[in-house]
Design a protein around this motif. Structure first.
Motif, PDB file in Angstrom:
ATOM      1  N   PRO A   1      -0.017  12.363  -0.301  1.00  0.00           N
ATOM      2  CA  PRO A   1       0.495  13.021   0.786  1.00  0.00           C
ATOM      3  C   PRO A   1       1.269  12.253   1.673  1.00  0.00           C
ATOM      4  O   PRO A   1       0.556  11.207   2.186  1.00  0.00           O
ATOM      5  CB  PRO A   1      -0.514  13.780   1.316  1.00  0.00           C
ATOM      6  N   GLU A   2       2.588  12.536   2.141  1.00  0.00           N
ATOM      7  CA  GLU A   2       3.186  11.474   3.216  1.00  0.00           C
ATOM      8  C   GLU A   2       2.289  11.401   4.535  1.00  0.00           C
ATOM      9  O   GLU A   2       2.425  10.283   5.137  1.00  0.00           O
ATOM     10  CB  GLU A   2       4.617  12.328   3.604  1.00  0.00           C
ATOM     11  N   GLU A   3       1.731  12.447   4.945  1.00  0.00           N
ATOM     12  CA  GLU A   3       0.993  12.183   6.198  1.00  0.00           C
ATOM     13  C   GLU A   3      -0.100  11.012   6.119  1.00  0.00           C
ATOM     14  O   GLU A   3      -0.540  10.455   7.083  1.00  0.00           O
ATOM     15  CB  GLU A   3       0.474  13.452   6.698  1.00  0.00           C
ATOM     16  N   LEU A   4      -0.905  11.064   4.939  1.00  0.00           N
ATOM     17  CA  LEU A   4      -1.890   9.993   4.886  1.00  0.00           C
ATOM     18  C   LEU A   4      -1.095   8.565   4.581  1.00  0.00           C
ATOM     19  O   LEU A   4      -1.684   7.839   4.953  1.00  0.00           O
ATOM     20  CB  LEU A   4      -2.673  10.337   3.333  1.00  0.00           C
ATOM     21  N   VAL A   5       0.303   8.628   3.787  1.00  0.00           N
ATOM     22  CA  VAL A   5       0.663   7.410   3.491  1.00  0.00           C
ATOM     23  C   VAL A   5       1.378   6.783   4.975  1.00  0.00           C
ATOM     24  O   VAL A   5       1.101   5.457   5.374  1.00  0.00           O
ATOM     25  CB  VAL A   5       2.073   7.637   2.827  1.00  0.00           C
ATOM     26  N   ARG A   6       1.846   7.690   5.740  1.00  0.00           N
ATOM     27  CA  ARG A   6       2.190   7.235   6.995  1.00  0.00           C
ATOM     28  C   ARG A   6       1.238   6.722   7.751  1.00  0.00           C
ATOM     29  O   ARG A   6       1.287   5.825   8.729  1.00  0.00           O
ATOM     30  CB  ARG A   6       2.999   8.431   7.807  1.00  0.00           C
TER      31      ARG A   6
ATOM     32  N   THR B   1       0.666  -1.300  -0.005  1.00  0.00           N
ATOM     33  CA  THR B   1      -0.038   0.021   0.026  1.00  0.00           C
ATOM     34  C   THR B   1       0.874   1.316   0.086  1.00  0.00           C
ATOM     35  O   THR B   1       0.517   2.230  -0.717  1.00  0.00           O
ATOM     36  CB  THR B   1      -0.928   0.071   1.270  1.00  0.00           C
ATOM     37  N   GLU B   2       1.978   1.189   0.608  1.00  0.00           N
ATOM     38  CA  GLU B   2       2.849   2.319   0.885  1.00  0.00           C
ATOM     39  C   GLU B   2       3.363   2.714  -0.366  1.00  0.00           C
ATOM     40  O   GLU B   2       3.465   3.794  -0.838  1.00  0.00           O
ATOM     41  CB  GLU B   2       3.801   2.243   1.989  1.00  0.00           C
ATOM     42  N   GLU B   3       3.854   1.519  -1.126  1.00  0.00           N
ATOM     43  CA  GLU B   3       4.335   1.916  -2.545  1.00  0.00           C
ATOM     44  C   GLU B   3       3.364   2.371  -3.290  1.00  0.00           C
ATOM     45  O   GLU B   3       3.618   3.338  -4.241  1.00  0.00           O
ATOM     46  CB  GLU B   3       4.736   0.277  -3.213  1.00  0.00           C
ATOM     47  N   ILE B   4       2.121   1.903  -3.315  1.00  0.00           N
ATOM     48  CA  ILE B   4       1.084   2.188  -4.377  1.00  0.00           C
ATOM     49  C   ILE B   4       0.685   3.751  -4.198  1.00  0.00           C
ATOM     50  O   ILE B   4       0.759   4.670  -5.156  1.00  0.00           O
ATOM     51  CB  ILE B   4      -0.045   1.478  -4.041  1.00  0.00           C
ATOM     52  N   LEU B   5       0.472   4.165  -2.692  1.00  0.00           N
ATOM     53  CA  LEU B   5      -0.024   5.570  -2.197  1.00  0.00           C
ATOM     54  C   LEU B   5       1.076   6.378  -2.713  1.00  0.00           C
ATOM     55  O   LEU B   5       1.039   7.544  -3.434  1.00  0.00           O
ATOM     56  CB  LEU B   5      -0.325   5.562  -0.984  1.00  0.00           C
ATOM     57  N   LYS B   6       2.677   6.086  -2.636  1.00  0.00           N
ATOM     58  CA  LYS B   6       3.428   6.891  -2.928  1.00  0.00           C
ATOM     59  C   LYS B   6       3.761   7.201  -4.410  1.00  0.00           C
ATOM     60  O   LYS B   6       3.940   8.135  -4.855  1.00  0.00           O
ATOM     61  CB  LYS B   6       4.928   6.492  -2.537  1.00  0.00           C
ATOM     62  N   GLU B   7       3.544   5.921  -5.450  1.00  0.00           N
ATOM     63  CA  GLU B   7       3.515   6.196  -6.899  1.00  0.00           C
ATOM     64  C   GLU B   7       2.634   6.944  -7.376  1.00  0.00           C
ATOM     65  O   GLU B   7       2.770   7.579  -8.238  1.00  0.00           O
ATOM     66  CB  GLU B   7       3.282   4.790  -7.381  1.00  0.00           C
TER      67      GLU B   7
END
Length: 194
Positions: free
Chosen positions: A80-85, A70-76
């Motif tokens: 925003p970093e705060e949502l990924v975190r 999920t982290e990979e997909i959202l970053k790609e």
């Protein structure tokens, strides 16, 4: 995409990676609960809801890489970093080392497993509904380890502690948060007819 993804964008992403009806219902449950809790912590209900909606994005296709994919997909996708975190932090202690720090992260951590326990409890009730259910019903099932065995009680209790809430209050507020989507998640039951 604007700075923050819209609910429509988040839902499209969810359904792109998940076809399982139970996982989609779980995502809708967590979204509703996150939206419910946001005002209590002066959070943005839209942002909190979007985080709840995509928190298990990778679970159907990559359960062994849960949170990491999920982290990979959202970053790609430029989230925003705060949502990924926030999304990654809900797996703290089990699949990630990212400890929930913000209120949004703590609420997600505390309520993710709890929505599953609430759902399981509702489904064994005569009404099959959360509309007429109280925290007491969930508390009765709490110590029955075989019941909804997948719902990690330790994480729920730890989450309640992080939020400075009594377990009963957390359960009650989670049920309240799920009620607006009772129909969508299949938990309106016979209580909706009365």
């Amino acid at each position: 995409m604007s700075d923050f993804p819209t609910r429509e964008e988040a839902y499209a992403l969810l359904t792109e990676y998940n076809q399982s009806e139970s996982l989609i219902k779980h995502a809708l449950s967590v979204e509703a609960v996150m939206r419910h809790f946001a005002p209590r912590f002066r959070g943005d209900a839209e942002v909190w809801g979007v985080v709840g909606l995509v928190h298990d994005l990778d679970y159907e296709k990559w359960p062994e890489e849960h949170c990491k994919k999920t982290e990979e997909i959202l970053k790609e996708r430029g989230w925003p970093e705060e949502l990924v975190r926030a999304v990654v932090s809900h797996g703290w202690g089990i699949v990630t080392e990212v400890e929930p720090k913000s209120d949004m992260e703590k609420v997600l951590f505390a309520t993710d497993e709890l929505t599953g326990l609430v759902t399981a409890t509702a489904l064994v009730r005569p009404s099959k509904s959360i509309l007429d259910m109280s925290a007491k019903s969930v508390k009765k099932k709490w110590n029955q380890k075989a019941f909804a065995a997948g719902a990690n009680r330790e994480i729920i209790a730890q989450g309640a502690e992080m939020l400075g809430m009594e377990l009963s209050e957390l359960i009650s507020e989670t049920i309240t948060g799920m009620r607006p989507v009772a129909e969508q998640i299949g938990l309106a039951g016979s209580a909706a007819e009365s």
